[in-house]
Design a protein around this motif. Structure first.
Motif, short mmCIF file in Angstrom:
data_model
loop_
_atom_site.label_atom_id
_atom_site.label_comp_id
_atom_site.label_asym_id
_atom_site.label_seq_id
_atom_site.Cartn_x
_atom_site.Cartn_y
_atom_site.Cartn_z
N LEU A 13 0.81 -1.21 0.00
CA LEU A 13 0.00 0.00 0.00
C LEU A 13 0.85 1.27 0.00
N ARG A 14 0.18 2.37 -0.32
CA ARG A 14 0.79 3.71 -0.31
C ARG A 14 -0.15 4.68 0.39
N LEU A 15 0.42 5.75 0.92
CA LEU A 15 -0.37 6.86 1.44
C LEU A 15 -0.21 8.05 0.51
N TYR A 16 -1.33 8.66 0.17
CA TYR A 16 -1.34 9.87 -0.66
C TYR A 16 -1.93 11.01 0.16
N VAL A 17 -1.24 12.15 0.18
CA VAL A 17 -1.69 13.33 0.91
C VAL A 17 -1.91 14.45 -0.10
N ILE A 18 -3.11 15.05 -0.11
CA ILE A 18 -3.44 16.12 -1.05
C ILE A 18 -3.87 17.36 -0.25
N GLY A 19 -3.29 18.48 -0.61
CA GLY A 19 -3.63 19.73 0.06
C GLY A 19 -4.52 20.62 -0.80
N HIS A 20 -5.41 21.40 -0.14
CA HIS A 20 -6.33 22.33 -0.82
C HIS A 20 -6.35 23.65 -0.05
N THR A 21 -6.70 24.71 -0.73
CA THR A 21 -6.85 26.03 -0.09
C THR A 21 -8.18 26.66 -0.49
N ASP A 22 -8.51 27.78 0.16
CA ASP A 22 -9.66 28.57 -0.28
C ASP A 22 -9.21 29.48 -1.42
N THR A 23 -10.07 30.41 -1.80
CA THR A 23 -9.79 31.23 -2.99
C THR A 23 -9.20 32.60 -2.64
N VAL A 24 -8.80 32.80 -1.41
CA VAL A 24 -8.18 34.08 -1.03
C VAL A 24 -6.73 34.08 -1.48
N GLY A 25 -6.36 35.09 -2.29
CA GLY A 25 -5.00 35.18 -2.77
C GLY A 25 -4.87 34.66 -4.19
N PRO A 26 -3.69 34.92 -4.82
CA PRO A 26 -3.46 34.46 -6.20
C PRO A 26 -3.48 32.93 -6.29
N ALA A 27 -4.04 32.43 -7.38
CA ALA A 27 -4.18 30.98 -7.57
C ALA A 27 -2.83 30.27 -7.56
N ALA A 28 -1.82 30.86 -8.21
CA ALA A 28 -0.50 30.22 -8.29
C ALA A 28 0.12 30.09 -6.90
N GLU A 29 -0.04 31.14 -6.09
CA GLU A 29 0.50 31.10 -4.73
C GLU A 29 -0.25 30.08 -3.87
N ASN A 30 -1.55 29.98 -4.07
CA ASN A 30 -2.33 29.01 -3.31
C ASN A 30 -1.93 27.58 -3.65
N ARG A 31 -1.66 27.37 -4.92
CA ARG A 31 -1.24 26.02 -5.30
C ARG A 31 0.09 25.66 -4.64
N GLU A 32 1.04 26.57 -4.69
CA GLU A 32 2.35 26.32 -4.07
C GLU A 32 2.20 26.13 -2.57
N LEU A 33 1.34 26.92 -1.94
CA LEU A 33 1.10 26.79 -0.50
C LEU A 33 0.51 25.42 -0.18
N SER A 34 -0.41 24.96 -1.00
CA SER A 34 -1.05 23.66 -0.73
C SER A 34 -0.05 22.51 -0.89
N VAL A 35 0.91 22.66 -1.82
CA VAL A 35 1.95 21.64 -1.98
C VAL A 35 2.81 21.58 -0.73
N ARG A 36 3.20 22.75 -0.22
CA ARG A 36 4.06 22.79 0.97
C ARG A 36 3.34 22.23 2.20
N ARG A 37 2.07 22.54 2.32
CA ARG A 37 1.31 22.02 3.45
C ARG A 37 1.16 20.50 3.36
N ALA A 38 0.87 20.00 2.15
CA ALA A 38 0.75 18.55 1.97
C ALA A 38 2.06 17.85 2.31
N LYS A 39 3.17 18.45 1.93
CA LYS A 39 4.47 17.85 2.24
C LYS A 39 4.70 17.82 3.75
N ARG A 40 4.34 18.89 4.45
CA ARG A 40 4.51 18.92 5.91
C ARG A 40 3.65 17.85 6.58
#
Length: 340
Positions: free
Chosen positions: A250-277
């Protein structure tokens, strides 16, 4: 990719007793391109002075091979040919030590094929409808299917015949209803030449319910007060791994999401960093299975909102246990999984 070995011993047409005792011929008539070639096997059983094989293939190509050897030796004569089925006619002539000779007529077919390919797309596996579709690159003869449930019982285990359906024809298998969740589908498909190939499918994933971690705005570090939530999530993940790990790796998959406050590109990068943490936290807690993470930012909201809306329901993560890359509902693009 595999085939039953076809080994035929030729019947001698009115052979002399000496010839029948001295030599025997068998055929490996089926082979896979790139692995080996069809071949005649000349088994020398009594002393001979030598032999010669002359053949004419159905496309006009001629084969002539001379050989010899001591009793107990087998000479392998490979038949280099194009892919496909061919017929050969000819004879094997044996010379004996006393200068006499004998002839054995030969007539046989050979088959040389490229690897048998079986194609199954994720959308071809419909567990709810208990249906599996697939395609072979050669005419189909039969399939062997096993459907294993999480109860340990098998919803189906058996053979399903086909009628030589042409290469590329969509083929369908079904199975009866059975209590539990389908954990593994094992499929082995045979072409009309009895070559076969197979695949194991794991058409399931387990979404781990959990309480969301509240990150500080624009930050990916996990607040100390929120770690208790992750400890509870880790326990749920460990329970799922213990329950389903006996069926496959088996594997574990972690996916991060954000709300729509702020630029979309920054939100995507933020969600990647949070998922990694989050993934790293589970690893630090002792998780030993492979862990992958991805961030989708504001691109796959749980709650549809206008831009610049601080919707708490969209500041979320997903924890998924699966054997293969999971299917993400409503994802705007294929995820780019990063391995921790």
């Amino acid at each position: 990719m595999n085939a039953r070995l076809l080994l035929l011993t030729f019947a001698l047409s009115s052979p002399t007793p000496v010839l029948a005792d001295a030599i025997r011929v068998s055929l490996e008539g089926r082979a896979v391109l790139g692995e080996k070639l069809p071949a005649l096997l000349v088994h020398i059983e009594e002393p001979i002075a030598g032999f010669e094989v002359k053949l004419k293939r159905s496309d006009g190509h001629e084969v002539a091979v001379k050989g010899g050897g001591n009793p107990g030796l087998t000479r392998r004569i490979e038949l280099a040919q194009p892919e496909g089925r061919f017929h050969y006619e000819g004879a094997l002539t044996v010379r004996f030590p006393d200068a006499e000779s004998g002839e054995l007529p030969l007539s046989f077919d050979t088959e040389l094929y490229g690897a048998l390919r079986l194609d199954v797309r994720k959308e071809d596996v419909d567990v709810a409808a208990r249906r599996l579709r697939f395609v072979l690159n050669r005419p189909a003869k039969r399939a062997e299917l096993t459907v294993l449930m999480d109860t340990g019982k098998k919803a189906f285990e058996g053979e399903v015949p086909f009628k030589g359906e042409a290469a590329g024809t969509p083929l369908e298998l079904t199975w009866p209803a059975e209590e539990g969740r389908v954990m593994k589908i094992s499929l082995r498909a045979f072409d009309t030449a009895e070559f076969y190939t197979g695949v194991d499918l794991y058409p399931w994933q387990v979404d781990i319910p959990h309480e969301e971690v509240n990150f500080a705005s624009g930050r990916a570090d996990i607040p100390a007060a929120e770690r208790g939530k992750l400890d509870k999530s880790h326990a749920l993940i460990a329970d799922a791994l213990a329950k389903y790990g006996r069926f496959a790796s088996l594997r574990l998959y972690v996916i991060g999401h954000t709300d729509t406050v702020g630029p979309a590109a920054e939100n995507r990068e933020l969600s990647v960093r949070r998922a990694k943490r989050l993934a790293a936290y589970f690893r630090k807690k002792g998780l030993r299975v492979p862990v992958f993470y991805e961030g989708l930012g504001e691109e796959a909201p749980a709650v549809a909102t206008p831009d610049e809306t601080a919707e708490a329901g969209n500041r979320r993560a997903e924890y998924i246990i699966a054997v293969e890359d999971p299917v993400l509902q409503h994802a705007p693009r294929p995820p780019r999984w990063r391995k921790l």
